[in-house]
Design an enzyme around this catalytic site. Structure first.
Site, PDB file in Angstrom:
ATOM      1  N   GLY A 130     -12.471  -4.068   1.814  1.00  8.09           N
ATOM      2  CA  GLY A 130     -13.870  -3.662   1.906  1.00  8.09           C
ATOM      3  C   GLY A 130     -14.251  -2.656   0.826  1.00  8.09           C
ATOM      4  N   GLY A 167      -7.913  -7.787  -0.891  1.00 12.02           N
ATOM      5  CA  GLY A 167      -8.046  -8.658   0.263  1.00 12.02           C
ATOM      6  C   GLY A 167      -7.317  -9.983   0.132  1.00 12.02           C
ATOM      7  N   LYS A 227     -18.620 -16.158   3.314  1.00 11.46           N
ATOM      8  CA  LYS A 227     -20.061 -16.016   3.480  1.00 11.46           C
ATOM      9  C   LYS A 227     -20.810 -15.588   2.233  1.00 11.46           C
ATOM     10  CE  LYS A 227     -19.869 -14.794   8.353  1.00 11.46           C
ATOM     11  NZ  LYS A 227     -19.949 -13.655   9.260  1.00 11.46           N
ATOM     12  N   ARG A 232       0.815  -1.219   0.000  1.00 12.87           N
ATOM     13  CA  ARG A 232       0.000   0.000   0.000  1.00 12.87           C
ATOM     14  C   ARG A 232       0.851   1.273   0.000  1.00 12.87           C
ATOM     15  NH1 ARG A 232      -5.133  -1.433   4.005  1.00 12.87           N
ATOM     16  NH2 ARG A 232      -6.544  -2.005   2.325  1.00 12.87           N
TER      17      ARG A 232
HETATM   18  C1  3PG Z   1      -8.681  -1.596   5.150  1.00 14.06           C
HETATM   19  O1  3PG Z   1      -7.600  -2.047   5.506  1.00 14.06           O
HETATM   20  O2  3PG Z   1      -9.617  -2.305   4.788  1.00 14.06           O
HETATM   21  C2  3PG Z   1      -8.824  -0.109   5.044  1.00 14.06           C
HETATM   22  O3  3PG Z   1      -7.657   0.533   5.387  1.00 14.06           O
HETATM   23  C3  3PG Z   1      -9.991   0.366   5.889  1.00 14.06           C
HETATM   24  O4  3PG Z   1      -9.801   0.043   7.221  1.00 14.06           O
HETATM   25  P1  3PG Z   1     -11.047  -0.152   8.179  1.00 14.06           P
HETATM   26  O5  3PG Z   1     -11.754  -1.397   7.700  1.00 14.06           O
HETATM   27  O6  3PG Z   1     -10.504  -0.285   9.568  1.00 14.06           O
HETATM   28  O7  3PG Z   1     -11.926   1.050   8.002  1.00 14.06           O
HETATM   29 MG    MG Z   2     -11.235  -3.609   6.557  1.00 15.65          MG
END
Ligand code: 3PG
Ligand code: MG
Length: 417
Positions: free
Chosen positions: A397, A374, A206, A40
């Site tokens: 997310g 992810g 899920k 990142r």
């Molecule tokens: C992540 O790692 O998904 C983003 O940096 C957002 O973080 P958060 O889910 O704690 O808001």
């Molecule tokens: Mg997250």
């Protein structure tokens, strides 16, 4: 993209307040926090270098973890400042806070092309609350606002949303960074009119997490391949025995409805024909939460009923081969979610076979492959194939919400072109 980008903005001599997603994994080694994956940070370098070259004075803001309004030493961004300095090859000043006098002093001392990073913005509860007064405080050092934090763009927080509103209200410009632009291009524009066949691979735990994405992509995909624990809820809905597998009994109807919609839209919707199962047994070791670490015995592949004492952990060999064949014929591929518990070598084969097929389709057949962030990114990197695909998202997310068709607040707040 209809949003202003850093290419469009004159930043010479201006204080550029830039939100980045430096929420990187850290591990404690000999009393020091060490970054275990700097992707990142690396991915923001093109934006930083462009703004430096243009003569901006950069003030970076970010979050790390979820400190919930407290100063948690283990969630300090200081190690990130050190890493950034090393990667950028120039000094990065670190402010011990994200608002206040010290920040204003550092910002005032910056010369054109210099960079500072502010301490974890989530040390304040006002960040996640998107508190307007807090956004004003952040904006004190902002002539221009840049958002390159795609991974946090699904959050309407003060540093991702509120501060943009403040800057815009003053007549300042709010622009997307190059990483943000790339993410929106690959996860958005490129999937609008995909080259066909368009194959979507969805895994993860899920059905409830992925149903909106399934629903939306059913309108676009030629084939959807399902893997991961999500598949066991589909099995349950078909009246098959799932043993101790992770399932969502209350989502069976949802699963069947997705299959029915696929049929109606003539989308090829594939579920695993075989799965790797094992009997979980507790060991005498305890994990961090004080629960016994599990081991797995009686590992076997089944096509039908999963034995009562066993749990499904991956797609089987037959499914992997079948999915790979479909993937190799694709022109556009979107992958979100692993096919099983790939972190354990005994259950990684299915996910690895899919990773290999995605890489091969890209490298040998010119397919465009987009990895939706992810765990699928982790799986590809674990298989050492991360550089063999067209694009890997830095969002977890955020990419999921964007693929669902949601408007991300961090994007919506930016200036239109
Ligand atoms: C992540 O790692 O998904 C983003 O940096 C957002 O973080 P958060 O889910 O704690 O808001
Ligand atoms: Mg997250």
């Amino acid at each position: 993209m209809a949003k202003l980008t850093v290419r469009d903005v004159d930043v010479k001599g201006k204080r550029v307040f830039m939100r980045v997603d430096y929420n990187v994994p850290l591990e404690e080694k000999n009393g020091k926090m060490v970054i275990t994956d700097a992707t990142r940070i690396v991915e923001t370098l093109p934006t930083l270098k462009l703004l430096i070259q243009k003569g901006g004075r950069l003030i970076l803001t970010a979050h790390l973890g979820r400190p919930k309004g407290k100063r948690e030493a283990s969630m300090s961004l200081r190690p990130v400042a050190d890493k950034l300095q090393e990667l950028l090859g120039q000094p990065v000043a670190f402010a011990d806070d994200c608002i206040g006098e010290q920040v204003e002093k550092i910002a005032a001392g910056l010369k054109d092309g210099e960079v500072a990073l502010l301490e974890n913005v989530r040390y304040y509860n006002e960040e996640e609350a998107n508190d307007p007064a807090f956004a004003e405080k952040l904006a004190k050092v902002a002539d221009v606002y840049v958002n390159d934090a795609f991974g946090a763009a699904h959050r309407a927080h003060a540093s991702t949303e509120g501060v943009a509103r403040v800057v815009a209200k003053r007549g300042g410009q709010c622009a997307a960074g190059l990483l943000m632009e790339r993410e929106l291009k690959f996860l958005g524009d490129e999937l609008e009119k995909p080259a066909r066949p368009f194959v979507v691979i969805l895994g993860g735990a899920k059905v409830s997490d992925k149903i909106k994405v399934i629903d939306r992509l059913l309108e676009k995909a030629d084939t959807i391949l399902i893997g991961g624990a999500m598949a066991y809820t589909f099995r349950l809905a078909h009246g098959q025995k799932v043993g101790k597998s992770l399932v969502e009994p209350d989502r069976q109807e949802m699963a069947l409805a997705a299959e029915a919609k696929a049929k109606q839209l003539k989308v090829n919707f594939e579920l695993p024909s075989d799965v790797v199962v094992a009997k979980p047994v507790p060991t005498d070791k305890l994990n961090k939460k004080g629960k016994p670490v599990m081991d797995f015995v009686n590992i076997q592949t089944v096509t039908d009923a999963i034995p009562d004492d066993s749990e499904g952990f991956s797609i089987g060999e037959q499914t992997a081969a079948h999915y790979a064949q479909i993937i190799l014929g694709a022109k556009t591929i979107l992958w979100n979610g692993p096919m099983g518990m790939f972190e354990d070598a005994r259950f990684a084969a299915g996910t690895n076979a899919v990773a290999k097929a995605v890489a091969e389709a890209t490298q040998k057949h010119g397919a465009k492959s987009i990895i939706g962030g992810g765990d699928s990114v982790k799986a590809l990197n674990q298989a050492k194939l991360g550089d063999q695909v067209s694009f890997m998202s830095t969002g977890g997310g955020a990419s999921l919400e964007f693929l669902e068709g949601a408007v991300l607040p961090g994007v919506a707040a930016l200036s239109d072109k």
